[in-house]
Design a protein around this motif. Sequence first.
Motif, PDB file in Angstrom:
ATOM      1  N   LEU A 194      -7.126 -10.858   6.250  1.00 51.70           N
ATOM      2  CA  LEU A 194      -6.757  -9.934   7.341  1.00 51.70           C
ATOM      3  C   LEU A 194      -7.965  -9.458   8.144  1.00 51.70           C
ATOM      4  CD1 LEU A 194      -7.743  -7.295   5.783  1.00 51.70           C
ATOM      5  CD2 LEU A 194      -5.418  -7.141   4.993  1.00 51.70           C
TER       6      LEU A 194
ATOM      7  N   ARG B 248      -8.426   3.828   6.744  1.00 51.89           N
ATOM      8  CA  ARG B 248      -7.438   4.705   6.127  1.00 51.89           C
ATOM      9  C   ARG B 248      -7.532   6.085   6.771  1.00 51.89           C
ATOM     10  NH1 ARG B 248      -5.472   0.703   4.527  1.00 51.89           N
ATOM     11  NH2 ARG B 248      -5.019   0.030   2.409  1.00 51.89           N
TER      12      ARG B 248
ATOM     13  N   HIS C  26      -0.260   1.656  11.969  1.00 50.16           N
ATOM     14  CA  HIS C  26      -0.883   0.839  10.910  1.00 50.16           C
ATOM     15  C   HIS C  26      -0.595  -0.659  11.123  1.00 50.16           C
ATOM     16  CE1 HIS C  26      -2.554   1.215   6.582  1.00 50.16           C
ATOM     17  NE2 HIS C  26      -2.861   0.043   7.079  1.00 50.16           N
TER      18      HIS C  26
ATOM     19  N   LEU D  43       0.811  -1.221   0.000  1.00 58.89           N
ATOM     20  CA  LEU D  43       0.000   0.000   0.000  1.00 58.89           C
ATOM     21  C   LEU D  43       0.845   1.271   0.000  1.00 58.89           C
ATOM     22  CD1 LEU D  43       0.040   1.061   3.219  1.00 58.89           C
ATOM     23  CD2 LEU D  43      -1.436  -0.918   3.461  1.00 58.89           C
TER      24      LEU D  43
ATOM     25  N   ALA E 125      -2.570  -6.121   0.001  1.00 54.47           N
ATOM     26  CA  ALA E 125      -3.414  -5.367   0.933  1.00 54.47           C
ATOM     27  C   ALA E 125      -4.851  -5.564   0.484  1.00 54.47           C
ATOM     28  CB  ALA E 125      -3.065  -3.876   0.901  1.00 54.47           C
ATOM     29  N   VAL E 126      -5.761  -5.376   1.412  1.00 53.00           N
ATOM     30  CA  VAL E 126      -7.163  -5.424   0.981  1.00 53.00           C
ATOM     31  C   VAL E 126      -7.540  -4.091   0.327  1.00 53.00           C
ATOM     32  CG1 VAL E 126      -8.163  -4.765   3.229  1.00 53.00           C
ATOM     33  CG2 VAL E 126      -9.509  -6.075   1.638  1.00 53.00           C
ATOM     34  N   GLY E 127      -6.973  -2.991   0.848  1.00 48.42           N
ATOM     35  CA  GLY E 127      -7.209  -1.680   0.233  1.00 48.42           C
ATOM     36  C   GLY E 127      -6.339  -1.530  -0.999  1.00 48.42           C
TER      37      GLY E 127
ATOM     38  N   SER F 163      -3.114  -5.418  10.066  1.00 53.27           N
ATOM     39  CA  SER F 163      -2.847  -6.758   9.510  1.00 53.27           C
ATOM     40  C   SER F 163      -1.509  -7.305  10.005  1.00 53.27           C
ATOM     41  CB  SER F 163      -2.848  -6.685   7.982  1.00 53.27           C
ATOM     42  OG  SER F 163      -1.746  -5.907   7.527  1.00 53.27           O
TER      43      SER F 163
HETATM   44  C1  DGY Z   1      -4.829  -3.327   3.986  1.00 50.02           C
HETATM   45  O1  DGY Z   1      -4.621  -4.483   3.632  1.00 50.02           O
HETATM   46  O2  DGY Z   1      -5.418  -2.519   3.266  1.00 50.02           O
HETATM   47  C2  DGY Z   1      -4.339  -2.952   5.322  1.00 50.02           C
HETATM   48  O3  DGY Z   1      -4.464  -1.604   5.565  1.00 50.02           O
HETATM   49  C3  DGY Z   1      -2.908  -3.406   5.487  1.00 50.02           C
HETATM   50  O4  DGY Z   1      -2.583  -3.377   6.816  1.00 50.02           O
END
Ligand code: DGY
Length: 316
Positions: free
Chosen positions: A100, A233, A281, A53, A75-77, A284
Amino acid sequence: MNKIFVTRQLPNEELVKKLEKFFIVDVWKGENPPSKKILKARSKGCWGLLTMLTEKIDLDIISDNPSLKIIANMAVGYDNIDIQAANRFSIKVTNTPDVLTKSTAELTIALIFMMAKRLQEGNLAIRNNEWGPWHPSWMLGKDLDNSKLGIIGPGKIGHEVAKIAKSLNMQVMYYGKKTKKNFPGNFVNLENLLKNADFISIHLSLNKETTKFLNMDHFTMMKNDAVLINTSRGQIINQSDLENALKKKIIGGAALDVTDPEPLPATSELLKMQNVFISPHLGSATKKTRLAMASLAIKNLIELNAGRKPPNMVNE
Ligand code: DGY
């Protein structure tokens, strides 16, 4: 073999060896993210990128790279990637959902506990030699039992947070689009949530609509002892409005695992406030989760390389 650039070192060498069975692999070994210049140079001629990210993959990098077919974000985001530009150049973008969810939800609950029990303030008081004899009304916090939790963004992580919160006998309410059946609690409008919740936790993904989504108008609706939690975020909150709301005691406190920017400068006003807890942060950040995230990002690359659809495409 197709070439890929991995923008940071992966949790272990086995993962790199796995990638090397399928690709020519270039790994950025720096402790910090590669600069834009390095990122652009090392991406050149690559078929795929395995990104974090912290790497901004913009139109400039995408348009400069005609061989690029996939960006597998660990990342998931995926707000670090210009999806419109990827679509324009028919590049597949993938993320790492689900793996996560539990660790991020656990961190969210840890932050709720931290704030409710005033653990940071208590610890600071000890360190500052302010710990006197036991006092019936010193450092009084909140019970979670029967308190009200408002979840903004009822996705998978929000759902997991709600499940744990229910087991603690918290009353849960949500604002946002229903994404899963059987949410344990009620969906309400935003105003209702803000006015009634003791704890408000943000679980939105970052995009144009959610940037600076929460501002002073919202803080003034909240209870003056309400606590804001953010593990999604930093940019979703108007941070200077939040600083003002905390300074003027419009709200009770905040626990932020994400900030704008990251890392938060040591001079930030937020770091001077005892009722603000900042973690770097860590949503995860468990060994198991980071391994699962890296493995999933790799799977997405391998599947496309084999001519199959990557399992976690975000720009279908
Ligand atoms: C995500 O995966 O988007 C998280 O913010 C990573 O920690």
